[in-house]
Design a protein around this motif. Sequence first.
Motif, PDB file in Angstrom:
ATOM      1  N   ARG A   1       0.857  -1.189   0.000  1.00  0.00           N
ATOM      2  CA  ARG A   1       0.000   0.000   0.000  1.00  0.00           C
ATOM      3  C   ARG A   1       0.889   1.234   0.000  1.00  0.00           C
ATOM      4  N   THR A   2       0.485   2.224  -0.748  1.00  0.00           N
ATOM      5  CA  THR A   2       1.207   3.494  -0.765  1.00  0.00           C
ATOM      6  C   THR A   2       0.365   4.522  -0.024  1.00  0.00           C
ATOM      7  N   LEU A   3       0.960   5.118   0.991  1.00  0.00           N
ATOM      8  CA  LEU A   3       0.261   6.096   1.828  1.00  0.00           C
ATOM      9  C   LEU A   3       0.914   7.458   1.668  1.00  0.00           C
ATOM     10  N   THR A   4       0.549   8.135   0.605  1.00  0.00           N
ATOM     11  CA  THR A   4       1.088   9.465   0.315  1.00  0.00           C
ATOM     12  C   THR A   4      -0.073  10.380  -0.082  1.00  0.00           C
ATOM     13  N   PRO A   5       0.165  11.685  -0.133  1.00  0.00           N
ATOM     14  CA  PRO A   5      -0.893  12.590  -0.583  1.00  0.00           C
ATOM     15  C   PRO A   5      -1.340  12.308  -2.023  1.00  0.00           C
ATOM     16  N   GLU A   6      -0.454  11.735  -2.827  1.00  0.00           N
ATOM     17  CA  GLU A   6      -0.783  11.453  -4.222  1.00  0.00           C
ATOM     18  C   GLU A   6      -1.528  10.133  -4.398  1.00  0.00           C
ATOM     19  N   SER A   7      -1.529   9.276  -3.382  1.00  0.00           N
ATOM     20  CA  SER A   7      -2.212   7.986  -3.490  1.00  0.00           C
ATOM     21  C   SER A   7      -3.726   8.181  -3.424  1.00  0.00           C
ATOM     22  N   SER A   8      -4.457   7.127  -3.693  1.00  0.00           N
ATOM     23  CA  SER A   8      -5.918   7.227  -3.673  1.00  0.00           C
ATOM     24  C   SER A   8      -6.458   7.553  -2.283  1.00  0.00           C
ATOM     25  N   PHE A   9      -5.653   7.303  -1.226  1.00  0.00           N
ATOM     26  CA  PHE A   9      -6.091   7.608   0.132  1.00  0.00           C
ATOM     27  C   PHE A   9      -5.893   9.074   0.487  1.00  0.00           C
ATOM     28  N   GLY A  10      -4.971   9.746  -0.182  1.00  0.00           N
ATOM     29  CA  GLY A  10      -4.709  11.147   0.104  1.00  0.00           C
ATOM     30  C   GLY A  10      -4.216  11.385   1.519  1.00  0.00           C
ATOM     31  N   VAL A  11      -3.440  10.451   2.055  1.00  0.00           N
ATOM     32  CA  VAL A  11      -2.914  10.584   3.415  1.00  0.00           C
ATOM     33  C   VAL A  11      -1.747  11.570   3.394  1.00  0.00           C
ATOM     34  N   ALA A  12      -1.890  12.662   4.132  1.00  0.00           N
ATOM     35  CA  ALA A  12      -0.846  13.684   4.139  1.00  0.00           C
ATOM     36  C   ALA A  12       0.355  13.263   4.973  1.00  0.00           C
ATOM     37  N   HIS A  13       0.106  12.502   6.048  1.00  0.00           N
ATOM     38  CA  HIS A  13       1.204  12.096   6.920  1.00  0.00           C
ATOM     39  C   HIS A  13       0.904  10.710   7.485  1.00  0.00           C
ATOM     40  N   ALA A  14       1.929   9.859   7.478  1.00  0.00           N
ATOM     41  CA  ALA A  14       1.800   8.521   8.059  1.00  0.00           C
ATOM     42  C   ALA A  14       3.018   8.244   8.923  1.00  0.00           C
ATOM     43  N   THR A  15       2.773   7.649  10.087  1.00  0.00           N
ATOM     44  CA  THR A  15       3.842   7.258  11.001  1.00  0.00           C
ATOM     45  C   THR A  15       3.625   5.803  11.362  1.00  0.00           C
ATOM     46  N   VAL A  16       4.678   4.999  11.237  1.00  0.00           N
ATOM     47  CA  VAL A  16       4.603   3.576  11.583  1.00  0.00           C
ATOM     48  C   VAL A  16       5.717   3.283  12.577  1.00  0.00           C
ATOM     49  N   ILE A  17       5.336   2.804  13.773  1.00  0.00           N
ATOM     50  CA  ILE A  17       6.318   2.502  14.816  1.00  0.00           C
ATOM     51  C   ILE A  17       6.071   1.089  15.321  1.00  0.00           C
ATOM     52  N   PRO A  18       7.038   0.207  15.237  1.00  0.00           N
ATOM     53  CA  PRO A  18       8.328   0.294  14.563  1.00  0.00           C
ATOM     54  C   PRO A  18       8.158   0.123  13.050  1.00  0.00           C
ATOM     55  N   SER A  19       9.194   0.413  12.305  1.00  0.00           N
ATOM     56  CA  SER A  19       9.086   0.375  10.845  1.00  0.00           C
ATOM     57  C   SER A  19       9.149  -1.040  10.282  1.00  0.00           C
ATOM     58  N   THR A  20       9.574  -2.015  11.070  1.00  0.00           N
ATOM     59  CA  THR A  20       9.608  -3.420  10.637  1.00  0.00           C
ATOM     60  C   THR A  20       9.059  -4.299  11.753  1.00  0.00           C
ATOM     61  N   VAL A  21       8.104  -5.156  11.384  1.00  0.00           N
ATOM     62  CA  VAL A  21       7.518  -6.100  12.331  1.00  0.00           C
ATOM     63  C   VAL A  21       7.417  -7.459  11.650  1.00  0.00           C
ATOM     64  N   ASP A  22       7.820  -8.499  12.371  1.00  0.00           N
ATOM     65  CA  ASP A  22       7.685  -9.868  11.861  1.00  0.00           C
ATOM     66  C   ASP A  22       6.480 -10.530  12.510  1.00  0.00           C
ATOM     67  N   PHE A  23       5.721 -11.282  11.707  1.00  0.00           N
ATOM     68  CA  PHE A  23       4.570 -12.035  12.178  1.00  0.00           C
ATOM     69  C   PHE A  23       4.928 -13.518  12.074  1.00  0.00           C
ATOM     70  N   PHE A  24       4.718 -14.259  13.158  1.00  0.00           N
ATOM     71  CA  PHE A  24       5.141 -15.654  13.208  1.00  0.00           C
ATOM     72  C   PHE A  24       3.946 -16.596  13.111  1.00  0.00           C
ATOM     73  N   PRO A  25       4.187 -17.839  12.652  1.00  0.00           N
ATOM     74  CA  PRO A  25       3.097 -18.799  12.471  1.00  0.00           C
ATOM     75  C   PRO A  25       2.300 -19.096  13.743  1.00  0.00           C
ATOM     76  N   GLY A  26       2.895 -18.921  14.898  1.00  0.00           N
ATOM     77  CA  GLY A  26       2.203 -19.190  16.154  1.00  0.00           C
ATOM     78  C   GLY A  26       1.169 -18.140  16.524  1.00  0.00           C
ATOM     79  N   GLY A  27       1.022 -17.091  15.707  1.00  0.00           N
ATOM     80  CA  GLY A  27       0.009 -16.076  15.960  1.00  0.00           C
ATOM     81  C   GLY A  27       0.492 -14.886  16.762  1.00  0.00           C
ATOM     82  N   ILE A  28       1.808 -14.714  16.879  1.00  0.00           N
ATOM     83  CA  ILE A  28       2.332 -13.539  17.573  1.00  0.00           C
ATOM     84  C   ILE A  28       3.236 -12.762  16.625  1.00  0.00           C
ATOM     85  N   SER A  29       3.534 -11.540  17.016  1.00  0.00           N
ATOM     86  CA  SER A  29       4.444 -10.715  16.215  1.00  0.00           C
ATOM     87  C   SER A  29       5.663 -10.354  17.053  1.00  0.00           C
TER      88      SER A  29
END
Length: 150
Positions: free
Chosen positions: A77-105
């Motif tokens: 997904r692209t989250l920018t003002p130019e994307s179809s969502f028109g999101v002006a600002h996006a913050t993701v904390i942390p920037s990398t997350v792993d999801f494991f088969p046991g149902g936890i991240s």
Amino acid sequence: MIVVVVLGVTIALSVPRVAEQVRARRVQTAGSLIAADVEEAFALAGGARRPVRLTWTESSGALVIADRESGEVYRERTLTPESSFGVAHATVIPSTVDFFPGGISSSAITIELSSGSHTRRVRATRAGLVQVDEPDAQVPGPDPELEPEP
């Protein structure tokens, strides 16, 4: 002539409100879709029995869900003002997350999306509970008028 003037003034006054409503709807839609994507990442890891990685690249505004080992992209997904969502600002904390088969991240994740005065926050716990809310929404408390007197 008076009818044309009145119609013109009415339209001029309603256009800003419509623009705000469109902006609010786009942020709401983006929040709901991102929440669904995070839930899907948990499900993909469990179904494939392989770790899945969510990566946020702020410079391009790309949120990517991919197989951690092969790099196969499941969702982007692209989250920018130019994307179809028109999101002006996006913050993701942390920037990398792993999801494991046991149902936890690997960690909890918070994704905040905003455009104008409208904001949505997507939060996911390590155990897979995903919520979408407004960061400044007030939780209703007890009504002081209904409180018993001491």
